[in-house]
Design an enzyme around this catalytic site. Structure first.
Site, mmCIF file in Angstrom:
data_model
loop_
_atom_site.group_PDB
_atom_site.id
_atom_site.type_symbol
_atom_site.label_atom_id
_atom_site.label_comp_id
_atom_site.label_asym_id
_atom_site.label_seq_id
_atom_site.Cartn_x
_atom_site.Cartn_y
_atom_site.Cartn_z
ATOM 1 N N CYS A 1 -6.426 1.344 3.997
ATOM 2 C CA CYS A 1 -6.830 0.320 3.035
ATOM 3 C C CYS A 1 -6.082 0.536 1.722
ATOM 4 C CB CYS A 1 -8.319 0.308 2.720
ATOM 5 S SG CYS A 1 -9.360 0.180 4.160
ATOM 6 N N ARG B 1 -0.809 -0.604 4.294
ATOM 7 C CA ARG B 1 -1.928 0.330 4.464
ATOM 8 C C ARG B 1 -3.046 -0.255 5.323
ATOM 9 N NH1 ARG B 1 -2.014 4.471 0.521
ATOM 10 N NH2 ARG B 1 -4.242 4.659 0.787
ATOM 11 N N TRP C 1 -8.041 -1.906 6.482
ATOM 12 C CA TRP C 1 -7.823 -1.410 7.849
ATOM 13 C C TRP C 1 -9.208 -1.001 8.328
ATOM 14 C CZ3 TRP C 1 -8.254 3.215 10.660
ATOM 15 C CH2 TRP C 1 -7.566 3.236 11.881
ATOM 16 N N ASN D 1 -11.669 2.452 -0.707
ATOM 17 C CA ASN D 1 -10.779 2.987 0.334
ATOM 18 C C ASN D 1 -11.308 4.364 0.697
ATOM 19 O OD1 ASN D 1 -8.638 3.932 1.900
ATOM 20 N ND2 ASN D 1 -7.426 4.508 0.118
ATOM 21 N N GLY D 2 -11.587 4.570 1.984
ATOM 22 C CA GLY D 2 -12.123 5.860 2.426
ATOM 23 C C GLY D 2 -13.275 5.643 3.396
ATOM 24 N N GLU E 1 9.271 11.126 20.481
ATOM 25 C CA GLU E 1 9.380 10.207 19.348
ATOM 26 C C GLU E 1 9.894 8.834 19.807
ATOM 27 O OE1 GLU E 1 8.304 9.976 16.512
ATOM 28 O OE2 GLU E 1 9.614 8.636 15.399
ATOM 29 N N LYS F 1 7.821 5.418 19.276
ATOM 30 C CA LYS F 1 8.373 4.249 18.581
ATOM 31 C C LYS F 1 8.176 3.007 19.447
ATOM 32 C CE LYS F 1 8.579 5.163 15.414
ATOM 33 N NZ LYS F 1 8.346 6.440 14.822
ATOM 34 N N GLU G 1 4.423 1.920 19.801
ATOM 35 C CA GLU G 1 3.857 1.425 18.538
ATOM 36 C C GLU G 1 4.178 -0.034 18.284
ATOM 37 O OE1 GLU G 1 5.573 4.395 15.688
ATOM 38 O OE2 GLU G 1 3.622 4.144 14.746
ATOM 39 N N HIS H 1 7.140 17.972 38.544
ATOM 40 C CA HIS H 1 5.812 18.567 38.679
ATOM 41 C C HIS H 1 4.712 17.518 38.655
ATOM 42 C CE1 HIS H 1 7.540 22.532 38.479
ATOM 43 N NE2 HIS H 1 8.237 22.154 37.418
ATOM 44 N N LYS I 1 -0.034 2.190 7.858
ATOM 45 C CA LYS I 1 1.033 3.098 7.448
ATOM 46 C C LYS I 1 0.499 4.459 7.060
ATOM 47 C CE LYS I 1 5.208 4.191 6.422
ATOM 48 N NZ LYS I 1 5.997 4.575 7.613
HETATM 49 O O1 M6R Z 1 2.311 10.029 6.583
HETATM 50 P P1 M6R Z 1 2.343 10.959 7.754
HETATM 51 O O2 M6R Z 1 3.713 11.431 8.089
HETATM 52 O O3 M6R Z 1 1.409 12.113 7.591
HETATM 53 O O4 M6R Z 1 1.816 10.097 8.957
HETATM 54 C C1 M6R Z 1 1.580 10.635 10.218
HETATM 55 C C2 M6R Z 1 1.443 9.558 11.261
HETATM 56 O O5 M6R Z 1 0.343 8.736 10.977
HETATM 57 C C3 M6R Z 1 2.697 8.676 11.342
HETATM 58 O O6 M6R Z 1 3.834 9.446 11.604
HETATM 59 C C4 M6R Z 1 2.534 7.631 12.463
HETATM 60 O O7 M6R Z 1 2.494 8.246 13.710
HETATM 61 C C5 M6R Z 1 3.665 6.605 12.379
HETATM 62 N N1 M6R Z 1 3.163 5.285 12.566
HETATM 63 C C6 M6R Z 1 4.734 6.831 13.391
HETATM 64 O O8 M6R Z 1 5.698 5.848 13.405
#
Ligand code: M6R
Length: 611
Positions: A2, A27, A75, A99-100, A487, A491, A494, A510, A606
């Site tokens: 948020c 956010r 969010w 926010n929180g 990774e 990507k 996501e 395996h 984010k």
């Molecule tokens: O801000 P941070 O690097 O601590 O965030 C960690 C994850 O939330 C962040 O890397 C998330 O997995 C991304 N959306 C990946 O693309």
């Protein structure tokens, strides 16, 4: 998660708050809302979905003269993304954005319901507004007391959890109350006009104010025109500590690219170079922000992070062992914090985070601090909660990363971690001069390896068409290319919402190989300079079982259906960095073909500031 924005002054509060929310939309974008208090009247607008809906809805409101306002982009945590659950939340005469997470909201709500308060949302936040009004109503504050202020103080004293919150009240139209615990909150002041602006991060404040205060946990108070009052939880008045706000907004624009993600992929060559600036010399690596005694008494490194940052942690563990010959372990923030870990003070605890606000990483860091460990943050956001908590910080210099799918943060973290492994090897005297020089040369070549080759991008665009349908994807690699495979898979899932998993190439036999068929796509990382023959055999095992295979390498493999050719490099780390860009582009092009919102994928935010 948020984002919140608040404004008090004579400019157009609606415009400033909506522009600020636009900057914070990364956010969370489940819903958004604003409340403007002008001439004793609240103007409230809320809408579900992206901010543009709110902009449309509030178009008719015109602001003239002095006003105060608060805004929120959400969010969802407690309660679905509906208008009722959108902030600001209202009581009889009070509005609030938050926010929180209020962890004890259940008990507070039960009590308030019993006392007859009516709730119109399922959120944890709404309890705060009723609690405030209840305390104000119940207590007979002395005439000389500022009743609202005392009620606000008593309200936050009853909250458990994390909050950055702003509160406005109808009969105090020239004041905004604020409090911060666990979630970020910044106050910007324009000293000429006396305007006060709140935001969850720097970007909404750029261009509006020069000086900002990064509030600390436990601080609360109120602002009026030209006045700020900040107290800590012991009731002591705090002198505002102003910092200069950097004014570089251009970096936060798309500059001609289709998506922020694409722009950020293309920026990587520059930002990895920036991240190395002043740190790689002719003969060694230096970090001005730390000193060699960081490793005094240390025998082990524990790396802790979430998501993409976890992947850089895992990838760098290969470098710490291989280059610095240090024992290393890697932890997910979300797992570490509750596992009752055995911690020794001969361990350097390293957290990695783009935002510096990830709740699980921050909580793990706090755990390490309380256990007396030396701590180091590798982070992209100065003054973030993680930076302020760790003993030492090395900043990555990725600039503002707007795409929810992290790209340039990954690359800059990897560069810092690679440099740090060489730095440790230097201070532990276990690397020769020529060994350091060889790594320095590789580091210098990384920006070039990350420069996007038009031919490669075009090929990926064409290939992406083939990979839209199927059961899903395996991303495979060995050694440090295994975390890179993880990774690549993250990507893709996501932003394309296609099922994808990363595996060590040698592990396929395996179990996972049972899934192989032509509808199962394998993206294979085949570096020429790291376990080439072994990885090639693993790819051939999959090809023999009819998996559709796309190989990323400088050399093609007979059984592969598709081939993305990278440059021939003399070291595996250069292959690692070039393959990083290939995986990012592949995920992005597939997501674009699927017409997904690449920068704001569904269900994600984010900055994950909640558990
Ligand atoms: O801000 P941070 O690097 O601590 O965030 C960690 C994850 O939330 C962040 O890397 C998330 O997995 C991304 N959306 C990946 O693309």
């Amino acid at each position: 998660m948020c984002g919140i924005v608040g404004y008090l002054g004579f400019s157009d509060s609606k415009k400033i708050i909506l522009n600020g929310l636009k900057e914070l939309e990364y956010r969370g974008y489940d819903s958004a809302g604003i409340t403007i208090l002008q001439d004793g009247k609240f103007h409230i607008f809320k809408s579900v979905g992206k901010l543009n809906n709110l902009i449309e809805k509030s178009r008719s409101l015109e602001i003239n003269g002095f006003s105060v306002g608060i805004g929120h982009t959400r969010w969802a945590t407690h309660g679905k993304p509906t208008e009722d659950n959108a902030h600001p939340h209202s009581g009889e005469f009070t509005h609030i954005v938050h926010n929180g997470i209020i962890e004890n909201y259940g008990d507070l709500k039960t009590d308030l319901l019993y006392k007859g308060y009516k709730f119109s949302s399922q959120t944890d936040t709404e309890v705060i507004v009723h609690l405030f009004e209840e305390i104000l109503d119940k207590h007979q504050f002395n005439d000389s007391d500022n009743g609202s202020f005392l009620a606000f103080r008593d309200t936050i004293g009853l909250l458990h959890g994390a909050y950055a919150l702003l509160l406005i009240k109808r009969d105090e139209p020239e004041r905004i109350y604020f409090a911060k615990e666990g979630s970020p909150l910044i106050i910007g002041t324009n000293f000429e006009t006396g305007e006060q602006i709140f935001a969850s991060s720097d970007s909404p404040l750029i261009g509006l104010v020069d000086s900002v205060i990064y509030l600390k946990d436990g601080e609360y108070g109120y602002v009026e025109q030209g006045l700020i009052k900040i107290l800590n939880m012991s009731g002591v008045v705090i002198k505002p500590e102003y910092k200069t706000l950097p004014q570089n907004k251009e970096l936060a624009q798309k500059s001609g690219f289709r998506y922020f993600m694409e722009k950020e992929i293309y920026e990587q060559s520059q930002v990895v170079s920036d991240t190395m600036l002043g740190r790689i010399g002719d003969k060694n690596i230096t970090f001005d922000e730390i000193s060699p005694d960081i490793f005094n008494g240390i025998n082990e490194i524990k790396l802790c992070a979430c998501g993409t940052s976890y992947h850089t942690a895992l990838a760098s563990s290969y470098l710490f062992e291989r280059i610095a010959r240090v024992r290393v372990s890697v932890e997910f923030g979300s797992e570490f914090r509750y596992k009752d870990p055995i911690l020794h003070n001969d361990t350097l605890f390293v957290v990695i985070s783009q935002s510096g606000e990830t709740a699980d990483t921050l909580a793990s860091l706090k755990l390490a601090v309380s256990a007396g460990l030396k701590t180091l943050a590798i982070c992209n956001v100065d003054n973030s909660s993680i930076v302020r908590t760790a003993d030492y910080t090395i900043l990555t210099r990725a600039g503002i990363e707007k795409g929810v799918a992290s790209t340039k943060a990954f690359a800059t973290q990897m560069v810092v971690l690679y440099m740090f492994s060489i730095y440790l090897a230097q201070i532990r005297n276990i690397i020769s001069y020529s060994g350091v020089e060889e790594h320095l040369q590789i580091l210098r070549e990384i920006p070039n390896a990350m420069t996007i080759n038009d031919r490669v991008h075009e090929k990926i665009k064409r290939l992406s068409k083939r990979y839209l349908h199927g059961h899903g994807f395996f991303f495979i690699g060995r050694d440090i290319f295994y975390p890179l495979a993880l990774e690549g898979a993250l990507k893709l899932k996501e932003i394309s919402y296609l099922h994808s998993e990363g595996y060590p190439a040698g592990e396929m036999k395996h179990g996972p190989i049972a899934l192989a068929d032509p509808e199962l796509f394998t993206i294979a990382l085949l570096p020429k300079n790291m376990l080439y023959d072994k990885t090639k055999s693993n790819i051939e095992e999959l090809g023999a079982r009819d998996s559709t295979i796309c190989v990323i390498s400088s050399e093609s493999v007979e059984l592969a259906d598709d081939f993305i050719e990278i440059s021939a490099h003399h070291h595996y780390m250069l292959e690692f960095f070039e393959m990083t860009t290939v995986l990012q582009l592949l995920a992005m092009e597939i997501a674009i073909r699927l017409k997904n919102d690449v920068d704001m994928p569904r269900n994600l935010a984010k900055s994950v500031t909640v558990e």
